[in-house]
Design an enzyme around this catalytic site. Structure first.
Site: not given
Length: 178
Positions: A61, A71, A131
């Protein structure tokens, strides 16, 4: 917290400091001053977590510009095989990947810069991954690369994937905006 560079630029392995006593443990996951030392963007705008059964693969992703983001990923419980793929065309490590097994017993985080695709395989039931992202979720700009299309061996047996993840483009067919 100890931050280590990897062979892929803008990808860092972070050894988290965990303090334990008779009550349990305490782990710091974000420290702005330490991140600033490494020029790591810690201006996170969204946070979420996933809980996965054993053999679930989530990925690969990322979000495309203008909503691309960095992230920070770490494990709350369980264990995962974490995988990052460089999809930046001009990068010397374009098409190369980094992988690491992360367990809740050995607290580590991965900082994943813009232009890197991320995925993981849950190695046990109830693996919880948290996350933090530097932009909010953008449904129109979220996408991915098919997990099996870039040469990584997931050690697959009875893997569980979403229909969405199974239908991502193969790496060779992906025209990267990075």
């Amino acid at each position: 917290m100890i931050i280590e560079s990897t062979f892929i630029s803008d990808l860092y392995l972070i050894k988290l400091n965990q303090i334990s006593d008779l009550r349990g443990s305490f782990t710091k996951t974000i420290h702005k001053e330490t991140f600033d030392t490494y020029s790591i963007d810690s201006n996170f705008t969204e946070s979420f977590y996933s809980k996965s059964h054993k053999n679930v693969i989530r990925g690969m992703h990322f979000q495309i510009p203008p909503d691309d983001h960095s992230k920070l990923v770490y494990l709350i419980s369980g264990s995962i095989l974490d995988v990052i793929l460089d999809i930046r065309k001009e990068s010397p490590t374009y098409g190369k990947f980094f992988s690491i097994v992360i367990t809740a017993d050995n607290p580590q985080a991965i900082y994943i810069g813009k232009g890197l695709a991320h995925g993981f395989k849950s190695l046990e039931d109830n693996s919880v991954v948290e996350y933090h992202t530097t932009t909010s979720h953008s449904k129109q700009n979220e996408t991915g690369i098919k997990y099996s299309s870039f040469g990584f061996d997931w050690g697959s047996e009875n893997d569980i994937l979403s229909e969405r993840d199974l239908n991502f483009k193969n790496f060779i067919d992906f025209n990267s905006p990075f």
